[in-house]
Enzyme design. Structure first.
Site, PDB file in Angstrom:
ATOM      1  N   LYS A   1      48.964  35.898  45.582  1.00 33.66           N
ATOM      2  CA  LYS A   1      47.610  35.827  46.145  1.00 33.66           C
ATOM      3  C   LYS A   1      47.153  34.372  46.133  1.00 33.66           C
ATOM      4  O   LYS A   1      47.196  33.701  45.078  1.00 33.66           O
ATOM      5  CB  LYS A   1      46.685  36.697  45.284  1.00 33.66           C
ATOM      6  CG  LYS A   1      45.470  37.237  45.998  1.00 33.66           C
ATOM      7  CD  LYS A   1      44.757  38.238  45.081  1.00 33.66           C
ATOM      8  CE  LYS A   1      43.515  38.790  45.705  1.00 33.66           C
ATOM      9  NZ  LYS A   1      42.731  39.589  44.733  1.00 33.66           N
TER      10      LYS A   1
HETATM   11  O1  G3P Z   1      39.632  41.495  44.243  1.00 37.70           O
HETATM   12  C1  G3P Z   1      38.659  40.857  44.956  1.00 37.70           C
HETATM   13  C2  G3P Z   1      37.412  41.642  45.235  1.00 37.70           C
HETATM   14  O2  G3P Z   1      37.724  42.979  45.438  1.00 37.70           O
HETATM   15  C3  G3P Z   1      36.289  41.391  44.296  1.00 37.70           C
HETATM   16  O3  G3P Z   1      35.241  42.309  44.443  1.00 37.70           O
HETATM   17  O4  G3P Z   1      33.114  43.275  43.651  1.00 37.70           O
HETATM   18  O5  G3P Z   1      33.916  41.079  42.711  1.00 37.70           O
HETATM   19  O6  G3P Z   1      33.049  41.216  45.035  1.00 37.70           O
HETATM   20  P1  G3P Z   1      33.750  41.938  43.920  1.00 37.70           P
END
Ligand code: G3P
Length: 216
Positions: free
Chosen positions: A83
């Site tokens: 990633k």
């Molecule tokens: O893995 C990346 C993403 O899914 C993060 O989500 O909820 O931290 O915006 P969030």
């Protein structure tokens, strides 16, 4: 639509894997930090539970350092996906790794031009963040739709992985606009199979069954 779990919590990953419908895992540095564990050891544990793609994110910012980090992560297991951030350096590293046949997930994607360039660089996955766009007052689903259209217009094979999923309606919309993959916190995965009318209906069926049994 493929379903990945978005966490580094091994118990949640095991429970989701037991459902039999889990296709992969995504992690990020924040999710690893939340667990307070060694990064490489945790990735190895995850790869023992899930045979599908498992995304491990680099923390370097420059091409050569990203490649060096990726090379170490790739030693962990053969289902590791590297990633990388959707930056200029990340784009260059994406091209280098993709040309070697390494699967790359380009993360922190917030506009369709980033998605177009990473597809041209051979990314396996692109991760637009729906919830974080919603947080700014815009509509994150527009981003998914735009990327879907760009990819379909030009035949790009990179999979659209909708990330930053906050609730089940995000998933309904992703399925309708044609996201290839969604990565979802375990809490939301569980919500996907829940509806109060299912519970209410089941309770009524069982109550009627018991009443019927008493009359025969
Ligand atoms: O893995 C990346 C993403 O899914 C993060 O989500 O909820 O931290 O915006 P969030």
């Amino acid at each position: 639509m493929e379903l990945y779990i978005d966490t580094a919590n091994i118990d949640d990953i095991r429970q989701a894997a037991e459902l039999g419908i889990l296709d992969g895992v995504t992690t990020n540095p924040s999710l690893i930090a939340k667990e307070g564990v060694d990064f490489h050891n945790r990735m190895a544990e995850i790869c023992e539970v899930v045979t599908g793609p498992v995304s491990a994110e680099v923390v370097s910012l420059e091409h050569d350092a990203m490649i060096a980090e990726a090379n170490e992560l790739l030693q962990i297991a053969n289902n590791i996906v590297i990633k990388l951030p959707s930056t200029v350096e990340g784009l260059k590293a994406c091209k280098t790794l993709s040309d070697r046949g390494v699967k790359v997930n380009m993360t922190l994607c917030f506009q369709p031009l980033q998605a177009m360039l990473v597809a041209k660089a051979g990314a396996f996955l692109v991760s637009p963040f729906i919830g974080r766009v919603d947080d700014t007052g815009a509509d994150g689903m527009d981003l998914i739709q735009q990327i879907r259209t760009v990819y379909d217009n030009f035949g790009f094979q990179t999979k659209v992985l909708a990330a930053s999923i906050r609730h089940p309606m995000h998933l309904v919309q992703c399925a309708l606009v044609g996201a290839d993959v969604v990565t979802v916190p375990y809490k939301v995965i569980k919500q996907m199979m829940h509806h109060p009318l299912t519970d209410k209906g089941l309770a009524a069926f069982l109550a009627d069954w018991e009443k019927q049994k008493a009359t025969v």
